[in-house]
Design a protein around this motif. Structure first.
Motif, short mmCIF file in Angstrom:
data_model
loop_
_atom_site.label_atom_id
_atom_site.label_comp_id
_atom_site.label_asym_id
_atom_site.label_seq_id
_atom_site.Cartn_x
_atom_site.Cartn_y
_atom_site.Cartn_z
N LEU A 230 10.21 6.21 -5.69
CA LEU A 230 9.36 5.69 -4.62
C LEU A 230 10.08 5.84 -3.29
CD1 LEU A 230 9.49 3.34 -7.15
CD2 LEU A 230 7.45 2.61 -5.92
N GLY A 231 9.39 6.39 -2.31
CA GLY A 231 9.92 6.46 -0.96
C GLY A 231 9.33 5.35 -0.11
N LEU A 232 10.11 4.86 0.83
CA LEU A 232 9.64 3.84 1.76
C LEU A 232 9.96 4.29 3.17
CD1 LEU A 232 9.89 0.03 1.61
CD2 LEU A 232 10.94 1.18 3.54
N SER A 233 8.99 4.18 4.07
CA SER A 233 9.24 4.47 5.48
C SER A 233 8.60 3.39 6.33
CB SER A 233 8.68 5.84 5.85
OG SER A 233 9.03 6.18 7.17
N VAL A 234 9.27 3.05 7.42
CA VAL A 234 8.81 1.96 8.29
C VAL A 234 7.68 2.47 9.18
CG1 VAL A 234 9.52 0.22 9.97
CG2 VAL A 234 11.09 0.92 8.17
N ASP B 236 0.85 -1.18 0.00
CA ASP B 236 0.00 0.00 0.00
C ASP B 236 0.89 1.23 0.00
OD1 ASP B 236 -2.44 -1.37 0.05
OD2 ASP B 236 -2.38 -1.55 2.24
N THR B 237 0.46 2.26 -0.72
CA THR B 237 1.23 3.50 -0.79
C THR B 237 0.27 4.68 -0.71
OG1 THR B 237 1.14 4.03 -3.16
CG2 THR B 237 2.67 2.29 -2.49
N LEU C 179 4.68 6.99 -1.46
CA LEU C 179 5.37 6.68 -0.21
C LEU C 179 4.81 5.35 0.27
CD1 LEU C 179 5.39 10.11 1.69
CD2 LEU C 179 7.09 9.16 0.12
N ILE C 180 5.68 4.38 0.36
CA ILE C 180 5.28 3.00 0.64
C ILE C 180 5.14 2.79 2.14
CG2 ILE C 180 6.01 0.59 0.45
CD1 ILE C 180 7.71 1.57 -2.02
N GLY C 181 4.04 2.18 2.53
CA GLY C 181 3.86 1.79 3.92
C GLY C 181 4.52 0.44 4.18
N ASP C 182 5.29 0.37 5.26
CA ASP C 182 5.99 -0.89 5.58
C ASP C 182 5.86 -1.16 7.08
OD1 ASP C 182 7.51 -3.16 5.01
OD2 ASP C 182 9.40 -2.13 5.41
N SER C 183 4.63 -1.09 7.57
CA SER C 183 4.42 -1.21 9.02
C SER C 183 4.73 -2.61 9.55
CB SER C 183 2.98 -0.81 9.38
OG SER C 183 2.05 -1.63 8.69
N ASP C 184 4.78 -3.61 8.67
CA ASP C 184 5.16 -4.96 9.13
C ASP C 184 6.65 -5.25 8.88
OD1 ASP C 184 5.19 -5.25 6.39
OD2 ASP C 184 3.73 -6.90 6.33
N ASP D 185 0.07 7.28 8.47
CA ASP D 185 1.05 8.23 8.99
C ASP D 185 1.70 9.02 7.86
OD1 ASP D 185 0.51 7.34 11.53
OD2 ASP D 185 2.47 6.40 11.87
N HIS D 186 1.99 8.34 6.75
CA HIS D 186 2.58 9.04 5.60
C HIS D 186 1.66 10.16 5.12
CE1 HIS D 186 5.22 5.72 5.71
NE2 HIS D 186 4.95 5.13 4.55
#
Length: 219
Positions: free
Chosen positions: A67-71, A15-16, A96-101, A76-77
């Motif tokens: 593409l940006g990725l943030s943990v 998801d982004t 901005l990529i979601g990487d909550s896992d 939040d993004h």
């Protein structure tokens, strides 16, 4: 085995801020820059995301998807991008990529397996290795990777210069010297024999040393 220059960039679905994407499909036949951040609402990363938003037209000209990725989660993004616009004057309109896992950070060898499976409760310091830039070519191979500490903002003008070098050297059998910029002289690749070089460069080349053959940038 970690990722290296020449490794296949791992594909992923995520998801982004612009909706769901499948990385390889999103990149398509062009180039890509995937750059990561350890946490939303952090000062250096805020300036970086704005800097990339400012340069996005230049990346677009070069057929480069950014593409940006943030943990952290996409929710939040979405709140963070307003701050980025306020601080830098530029709104990130790239994903901005979601990487909550933490799955993508692990897939790209930025966090160890034992890091867990949730961004919740983690600080930027816990994620300090999630500060890498990957440049990916149309074959989805990693052509360059750069890692920075949290306290040093990345120079995206330099990353744009690196893209120019990578795209030029992918098309022509040349290399670029130190501090090269678009339009400056280049070096004939070592894989090119003098006989082959004479066919391509009938006007000859400068050769301050036998192994250094300098010619104008090919068109």
């Amino acid at each position: 085995m970690g990722l290296r220059i020449g490794s296949k960039a791992p594909d992923f679905e995520a998801d982004t801020t612009v909706g769901p994407i499948k990385f390889h499909d999103y990149v398509g036949e062009g180039w890509a820059i995937l750059f990561s951040h350890p946490k939303d609402f952090t000062p250096v990363c805020t300036t970086e995301l704005g800097a990339v938003a400012k340069l996005k037209p230049e990346f677009d000209k070069r057929n480069v998807k950014v593409l940006g990725l943030s943990v952290d989660p996409v929710s939040d993004h979405q709140r963070w991008i307003g701050d980025i616009k306020d601080v830098t004057g530029y709104l990130p309109e790239y994903p901005l990529i979601g990487d909550s896992d933490l799955a993508i950070a692990k897939l790209y060898d930025m966090l160890p397996e034992e890091a867990g499976s949730s961004s919740q409760g983690r600080t930027a310091a816990d994620n300090l290795t999630v500060r890498t830039v990957y440049i990916v070519d149309p074959d989805k191979a990693i052509k360059a990777q750069l890692a920075y500490p949290m306290t040093s903002g990345r120079n995206f003008d330099e990353i744009l210069r690196l893209v120019d070098s990578l795209q030029l050297t992918a098309k022509h059998k040349v290399a670029t010297p130190a501090n090269w910029k678009q339009g400056e002289d280049v070096i004939i690749a070592g894989s090119v024999s003098n006989e082959e070089a004479k066919e391509k460069y009938p006007a000859g080349w400068q050769s301050p040393k036998p192994y250094l053959r300098i010619v104008p940038q090919p068109k």
